[in-house]
Structures are given as structure tokens and as C-alpha cells.
Design a protein around this motif. Sequence first.
Motif, PDB file in Angstrom:
ATOM      1  N   TRP A   1       0.841  -1.204   0.000  1.00 21.14           N
ATOM      2  CA  TRP A   1       0.000   0.000   0.000  1.00 21.14           C
ATOM      3  C   TRP A   1       0.867   1.241   0.000  1.00 21.14           C
ATOM      4  O   TRP A   1       0.581   2.224  -0.685  1.00 21.14           O
TER       5      TRP A   1
ATOM      6  N   LYS B   1      -3.060  -9.314  -0.261  1.00 24.68           N
ATOM      7  CA  LYS B   1      -2.515  -8.931  -1.562  1.00 24.68           C
ATOM      8  C   LYS B   1      -3.598  -8.889  -2.630  1.00 24.68           C
ATOM      9  O   LYS B   1      -3.604  -8.006  -3.487  1.00 24.68           O
ATOM     10  N   TRP B   2      -4.519  -9.824  -2.547  1.00 24.12           N
ATOM     11  CA  TRP B   2      -5.653  -9.770  -3.472  1.00 24.12           C
ATOM     12  C   TRP B   2      -6.400  -8.461  -3.334  1.00 24.12           C
ATOM     13  O   TRP B   2      -6.690  -7.794  -4.322  1.00 24.12           O
ATOM     14  N   ALA B   3      -6.704  -8.131  -2.098  1.00 19.77           N
ATOM     15  CA  ALA B   3      -7.441  -6.884  -1.865  1.00 19.77           C
ATOM     16  C   ALA B   3      -6.647  -5.713  -2.431  1.00 19.77           C
ATOM     17  O   ALA B   3      -7.188  -4.835  -3.114  1.00 19.77           O
ATOM     18  N   PHE B   4      -5.362  -5.727  -2.165  1.00 22.41           N
ATOM     19  CA  PHE B   4      -4.536  -4.616  -2.626  1.00 22.41           C
ATOM     20  C   PHE B   4      -4.559  -4.485  -4.138  1.00 22.41           C
ATOM     21  O   PHE B   4      -4.817  -3.414  -4.682  1.00 22.41           O
ATOM     22  N   TRP B   5      -4.268  -5.582  -4.836  1.00 20.12           N
ATOM     23  CA  TRP B   5      -4.159  -5.469  -6.299  1.00 20.12           C
ATOM     24  C   TRP B   5      -5.488  -5.100  -6.928  1.00 20.12           C
ATOM     25  O   TRP B   5      -5.538  -4.287  -7.864  1.00 20.12           O
ATOM     26  N   LEU B   6      -6.590  -5.668  -6.425  1.00 17.49           N
ATOM     27  CA  LEU B   6      -7.900  -5.315  -6.972  1.00 17.49           C
ATOM     28  C   LEU B   6      -8.175  -3.824  -6.788  1.00 17.49           C
ATOM     29  O   LEU B   6      -8.590  -3.124  -7.709  1.00 17.49           O
ATOM     30  N   PHE B   7      -7.906  -3.372  -5.577  1.00 17.18           N
ATOM     31  CA  PHE B   7      -8.205  -1.983  -5.268  1.00 17.18           C
ATOM     32  C   PHE B   7      -7.304  -1.053  -6.073  1.00 17.18           C
ATOM     33  O   PHE B   7      -7.744  -0.048  -6.628  1.00 17.18           O
TER      34      PHE B   7
ATOM     35  N   MET C   1     -12.540  -1.650  -7.330  1.00 15.80           N
ATOM     36  CA  MET C   1     -12.268  -1.181  -5.970  1.00 15.80           C
ATOM     37  C   MET C   1     -13.252  -1.788  -4.995  1.00 15.80           C
ATOM     38  O   MET C   1     -12.888  -2.169  -3.881  1.00 15.80           O
TER      39      MET C   1
ATOM     40  N   GLY D   1     -12.167  -5.181  -4.179  1.00 14.73           N
ATOM     41  CA  GLY D   1     -11.017  -5.117  -3.277  1.00 14.73           C
ATOM     42  C   GLY D   1     -11.463  -4.901  -1.842  1.00 14.73           C
ATOM     43  O   GLY D   1     -10.985  -5.552  -0.914  1.00 14.73           O
TER      44      GLY D   1
ATOM     45  N   PHE E   1     -11.037  -7.277   1.419  1.00 13.03           N
ATOM     46  CA  PHE E   1     -10.420  -6.750   2.637  1.00 13.03           C
ATOM     47  C   PHE E   1     -11.271  -7.098   3.859  1.00 13.03           C
ATOM     48  O   PHE E   1     -10.772  -7.593   4.873  1.00 13.03           O
TER      49      PHE E   1
END
Lengths: 647, 315
Positions: free
Chosen positions: A377, A448-454, A499, A502, A506
Motif C-alpha cells: 500500500w 494482496k488480493w485486496a490490494f491489487w484489486l483496489f 475497488m 477489493g 479486505f
Amino acid sequence: MHITDILVTGEPIIYGAMVSMALVGLALLFILTYFKKWKWLWSEWLTTVDHKKIGVMYILSALLMLFRGGVDAMMMRVQLAFPDLGFLNSQHYNEIFTTHGTIMIIFMAMPFLIGLMNIIVPLQIGARDFAFPYLNALSFWSFFFGMALFNISFVIGGSPDAGWTSYTPLSGAAMSPGPGQNFYLMGLQLSGIGTLATGINLMVTILKMRAPSMKLFHMPIFTWSTLVTCFIIVFAFPILTVALALLTIDRVFGAQFFTLTGEGLPMMWANLFWMWGHPEVYIVILPAFGIFSEVIATFAKKRLFGYHVMVWSMIVIALLSFLVWVHHFFTMGAGAFVNSVFSVSTMLIAVPTGVKIFNWLATLYKSKIEFTVPMLWSLAFIPSFILGGVTGVMLGMAAADFQFHNSYFLIAHFHYVLIAGTVFACFAGLVFWYPKMFGHKMNERLGKWAFWLFFFGFHVCFFPQYFLGLDGMPRRLFITNVAEWLPLNVISTIGAFGMGLGFIVFVYNVYYSFRYSERETTGDSWNGNGRTLEWATTTPVPYYNFATVPYVDEIDPYIRMKEEGKTTFEEDKVKPIHMPSYTGQPFIMMALLGLASFGLVFEWMYVAVFGLIGAVFMMIRRSFDYDDGYYVPVEEIKRTEKKARGL
Amino acid sequence: MKAKHLRNRWLGLLPLGLILFLSGCGQLEMTVLDPKGPVAQSQYDLIVYSLWFMLGIIVVVFALFAYMLIKYRENRPGRKESDYDPNLHGNTTIEVIWTIIPIIIVVLLSIPTVTTLFDLEKPPEPAAGEEVKEPLVVYATTADWKWFFSYPEQDIETVNYLHIPTDRPIEFRLSSADSMSALWIPALGGQKYNMAGMMTKLYLQADEEGVYDGRNSNFNGEGFAAQTFKVYAENEEEFNTWADEIKNEAPELTADRYDELLAPGMTDVQSYSNTHLDYVKHHTREGMGYVVEKYREQFKEKLHLYEIDKQESFQ
Ligand code: HEM
Ligand SMILES: [Cu+2]
Ligand SMILES: [Cu+2]
């Protein structure tokens, strides 16, 4: 008066919202009753004065508001990508962008950051709590009831619809009759009390309660950013308080401060609003800078580059932030000279900001970068924020701003700084300090999934909007009736849903980690890379924070402590610790003020006066309150520490 | 692990690629980047000038960023001992350099900004060799949610559409009868606010004949999206013919008729053979509350302008 007169009726979306709110409410009631948790809720949470618990409540509320504001955002994006569906009409769209903007800034970004400050700042400076724990609880409940008040406007009375800037004369009684605009005024007023009090509280805490010998220039950078932010709060929020009060008096009692009739000065509102509003955006960005600095230094495993410069640049930014407000209405026609002055002062802010960016980059130089989720992030922030920053400078060039103002170029710009700055920082900080708060980390893979999607969703959503702006699409437009605008709007909406996904991942991760994450055994959660005092406590942090407060005379003191084998539990030095008692008074006092505000919203003066008298009564009671708190006995401290440290 | 880092590296470059791509192919299409008059041209020049600096900054930061991520990631194969210096915490020379350079950039951006700002306060200069023309004065007044354009010189008034001669500066005198709005014709130049009780001036000029989009760009309530107008820029002769036609054929704008038009709501395109300027002066302190006082009750009603959902009814 019938209940149907105040409920918003006739709209499927709103019926849906009512039903879901009712269901969630019933479910909560049921769970609390079934598991016999009412007492627990009251005695552990509603009456708490512990800064860590208050912080958790702030963050939970902020996540909830991120959800609400996000749903608003999705609805707007659906409408803009598919104008033919007729999903939202003009009035709906106006209400939704107003609540979206207000909620995101006042009830999401600020409380999220204040929540993190609540939990972390006392730990970073070696304090046992805030300077005024009672006041801290009061602040939280004022925010909470302000938030609740603002949010019920959706189903009762109708939402405000004049934008988060609430410009007069549009937002005055003549052109926006009814309770909607009052919800905005009272919701912000009530929660503003809490923000101001928190500003003072944290300022005193940082100035007076640091560990022995910790000088200002030994403080961790996040604490510094908090201190600077507090100064901004203390100078900026009174302006908002006054502006809101004047407009409330206009609307409810028929004064003419900002009206078109009676020689009012509608443009005065714009001035007052932005004299607060511009500093406000730094209130939500400086702490973010602080978080990024902490995270980057930790996972670069290296000292922050240019610590002193970082601090001074924040101070300079804070000063400049009060001198640029006119850039929000260059188009008012104040003349070339005025615009030139504010144009230059605005661009000057880019200098300390640029310096900070270079310092972060230099921190990465000769480091060992570890790509954990908080670090992702923080790293993503740098290139993303640059895109928002340079377009900010372009907006600051007043002559060019005549073309950018009120367009999607502006929308893209401020989402680039607010999301890549504030929201990324909130996620970074939450994941980073999560083990401190809850005793376990968040799952890295889901994180990491949440991060990349967002991250992808964010760029796909907002980058095209720069071009929409350059093509002449104004903001706050509920219908994309120009064919050329449609394709980019569709792309933007796709990004918005990225987003959204994501965010869902999260939140799921919160649940997943609660179930499956390994429990923490040491306090120094990130592979022993902690640098500052918050990592020196055990996890979960005992309610008194530090059994013995360490002596600090340098930056990153915990590194030395680890080298020398020191801890925050030196058995022979333990003394009884003085702690404040829990109390339900802040909750009750603010509930009464909330009632008074609710009365004012509907202009039911009996309710308003009743609530106000109740609140004053609570204040008087507080003045005769002789509860000095209690002492934690040495025995108990030793027992707790030994258990936590496995001694 | 390896693949992940590679992804990181290129991701940073993605937005930059997008900028280049979109600004390359979009230049021809985007209104603001396709100026049709000297004011829009000067703003376009300023924007392009600033874009070069911005691109420069982006390239430098992105390059440094990519370099750091690639070179100093923890498990890069072949890391050397000398690649890690945990106590490095400052370097005065370099810090001075990266403070001075942004200051220089700010200075370089400020100079054309300030000169353009002062230029925009005056009518645009004629092209070399052409005579100086007196600006054509047009009062542009808004009332929720329509536009009134009054031409004192021709003594005519139009509602929701605008005719202007090319190659002659137009001096817009902006005001509002009620809520704050803004006149924006992106093809011709940037916007300025219309405010009740005040008058702001905005100079614009069209060099090319054509039909341009104009609108209120400052949100002012339910009918905001529909508060648009077309701008017909035509040569002097055609403009004069049009103006004569309106003067001779259009009905008179009586005080009563004007009052009706002021009521909150929308109307279609209209023309009149005189102006409203004799009846009310919205830009004066006395005229400022006129509409609100007259229509206070109507403002209280939600108008629910459902017809504006239908795109076709837009002009
Ligand atoms: C989930 C991501 C988000 C999306 C898709 C989104 C989308 C939007 C949209 C469509 C608008 C209305 C534009 C218009 O019609 O004028 C808007 C306005 C706004 N947004 Fe967001 N937004 C997001 C997140 C945020 C965040 C995190 C913040 C602040 C921290 C924020 C602050 C604002 C503000 C202040 C406005 C202006 C409201 C107004 O015009 O009064 N947004 N956003
Ligand atoms: Cu600002
Ligand atoms: Cu003004």
C-alpha cells in the motif's frame, strides 16, 4: 404530525435501505440478547475511556462509513455508465454525491486516521493513555452521534443535496427548504466538537506525556504528523464551527448572513468553508504521510531518510495550508492580482511535498525492501500520489484552472490524492498495526488480493476522468448526455467495481484472519523489525500500556532496546499505575446533544431545548465528579506481564 | 517470488503509458485541448507548457521509484553487502538540490500563469495587422435553470442560446438572479461564476465559425444538468443579419413576461426584441433578492423535473 410526514417514502431504493437497516438492527438486537452481551457491550465498550478501545470503535465506524460512501459511489457510477437505465433521477443523484462526499471526508477519512492515532500515538510516546481520557470518550461519542444523525437523513426527512461544500445561497432556507440541509449542518457541528476536542487532547498528550527524556525531535514520525495535524485542527475547526452555526441560524431562526435577501453575503460562506476546508484536506493527508513513513522505514529496514526535513516540511505544509483557500474559487472574479497570489502560494505547497517524496525514495536507497501488504500500500502510494500531485499543481495555475474548475479533471485530481494518499494510508496503517490491536495479523495472501484489486480498480476508475474533464464534462452531473463521454465513463465504472471487490476481499480478510490467523506471541510482530515503542509492548497491549516506561533519547529507540535486551517490564522498577475509571457519562451526554441536534434538524424546539438542558446537566454533574480513578497494584502488573511474556 | 517483483516493476509505469497514449490520440478530440479562440488558446498553451514539466517530474520519480524497487528488494539474487546501509539518514547536498529544483519549477510555472491571468482581464488582442474591435457586450444572466443573454448594443435578448460574431471579443457581464452558477464554453475558454448581487466580467472570443457547447458548470440544484446552451459563432455579417431579424420579428419582452420566465423551472429557446435590463438589475444589491422574494413559495416545492431524464429533450 404523522410518521409518514418525516419518513422518506415512495422510493424503491430507500425502502430497500429501510428494510435492510431494520433487519441489521433486529439481527444486532437478537445477537446481543441471545448471547447475553448487553452488559458486556455497556461495560467494555460504551463506557470505556481506554484509548485503544476507543480507537477500535473509531476504525470500525470508519469502515462502516467507507462501505456506505462506497455504495453511494457505486450507485453514482452505475448511473453515469448507463444513463439510459434511469437508475437515479437528478434529485437522487444530488443527494447521493452530497452524502458520499461528506461521509467520505468527515465520517470516513478523519475518524479512520483519528482511530489509528488513538491507538498508536500514546504507545509511540510511551504514555499510558491520553492526557484527558474522559474527553477522548466524549470526542468519540460526539463523532458517533454526529455520524448517526447524518446517516439517518437517508430514511427520515431526506438527505442534504447541495454538495459537500453546501454553498449558499443554494443551501439556504429559500432554495433548500426542509430538514435535509439541517442534517448536514447539525451532523457536522456535532461531530466537529469531537474533532476539535481530539485535536486539543492529542496535542496535550504529545506535548506533556512523552516518555522521560524523549525530545520532540526524538518522536516517531507518525506522532509528529499527528502533532502537526492537531495544530491544524485547533486553528481550522473553529472556523467551520462558526460557519455552520451562522448557516444554522440563517436556516432555523431566519437570520440573513448568507441569504440573497436582506443584504446577505452568500460568497462569505465559500470563504469560510474553504478557510476550514483546505486545511481539512491536510488534516487527512499529513497523518497519511506519517503512516507511510513508518511503514516504509520498517519494511525497508532502514532509518527514515531526512527525518528532520520530513518534520519541517510537514510544519511548512501546515502553515501554507492556511494561505491557499482561494484556489477553490479562482473563478469568482477576485481579479488577476488576488488570483496570482493564491496561485503561487498553492504551487509552493508542492515544494515541501516533493521533498517528502524524494525522502521516501531515498529511504528505499540501500535498503532491504520486503513486500508485505502494508508495504505494498505504501509503495503504491508514491507513483499514484505523484499523478494526483502534479495535476494539483496544474489546478493551482489559476489561468488554466478556469478550464479545469468544476470539471471531472478536478474530480480525478482529488480522488487521486484522497484515495492514493488517505485511503491507501488507512489500509496500510490498519494492516501494519493490526497485530497490535487484535493479537493476530491479517492474512497476507488475501491482503494482496485486496490490494491489487483496489489498486488497479482505482487507476482504471479515476485516470480516464482527467480526460473527461478535458472534454468538458462538469462534476455533479447526473446524466452523461454527450455521446463522446460515454466510453470513458463505462471504463471508469468498471474500475469502481474493481475497488468495490477489493474492499469486499479486505473485509472478508478481517473475518478470515480472525478465524485462522496465527495468534501473536511477541509484541514485535513484523519479524522483529519494529523500530518504535509501540512494538515494545506485549500483544495484546495491556490496558496500562507500559509496565515500566523506557528512557528514550533517540529516534527509533526500540532498536537499541532490543540490542541491549531491555524491555518495558523491568521488574524491580514496577510501581502502582494510576488509571482513569470507566464511565457512561460521555455516552449519555453526547446522546443528549444528539437528541438536541435531531430536534433542531426538524425545528422541534421542545426536543432541542430538552436535549440541550440534559447535556448541560451532564456537564454540571461532571464538574462535581470526584472520581480520581484507581491504582493498578504492582502484583497485578507483574502477573499480567509475566503471563504475556511467558516468563 | 520472482514473477511478483517483475509485476511490481512494470505496474508503476502503467499510468505513464496511459498518459502518453491518451494524450497522443486524444488531442484532436478533447474540447479543452482543441481551442477555437484566443482565450482558450492561451489557456491551452499554458496547460501544454505545464504538462511538459509534469511529465518530466513523473518520469524522474517513476524512474527512481522503479530503480529502488528493483535494485533494493530484499531477495534480489546477487545482492551485495554494500547494497545495505541501515543507518544512512541524510545528505545535505542532495537535500538542498531536491528542494531548489522544485522551487525553480514553481517559478517557471508562476511566470506564465501570472501573465496569462492579467491578460485574461482584458479583451484578447487582435491578430497582427488586424484592427482593434470594441468588445461586444453581452449580459449573461442565469435564473434556475436557464440562461438569459441580453445584447444592449442590438437591444435584443435570447433565452438558452447565444449568437456571437467571430473575430470580435465578447465581453460577458455575468450575473445571477438566484443561485450561483458559472458560464463555461470550453471550446472558447475557461469559466467564471455568475453571482446574484454582483457582476463579473469574462472575455471570450471565437476565431472559427461553428456551434459550440456552453453550460452552467456550477452545481445549483435539480435542473443543473439541463442548464446548457448552444453558441453559434458566425461571421460579422451573418451575426448582424440574425440580430436584425430578431429585432424586427421577435416579440417584446414585457416585465410580466420576464417575471414569468424567472420562476424556477426550465424553458425552451426564446428570442425577444428588447432586453430585461430596464426591469431588474440582478447584479445590484437591490436586485439581488428579487427572484427569491417573488417566488419563495415556488422554491419550496420540489420540482421533480422528470423530463430532464430524457436525453433528447436536451439541446
Ligand atoms: C470507492 C471509490 C470511490 C468512487 C468510485 C468515487 C466516486 C465518486 C463520484 C462518482 C463522485 C461524484 C462526482 C460528481 O458527480 O460530481 C464523487 C464525488 C466525491 N468524492 Fe468520491 N469516490 C470514491 C471514493 C472517495 C473517497 C475515498 C473520498 C474521500 C476521502 C471521496 C471524496 C469525494 C468528494 C469530496 C466528492 C465531491 C462531492 C461533491 O461534489 O459534493 N470519494 N466520488
Ligand atoms: Cu485547497
Ligand atoms: Cu462574488
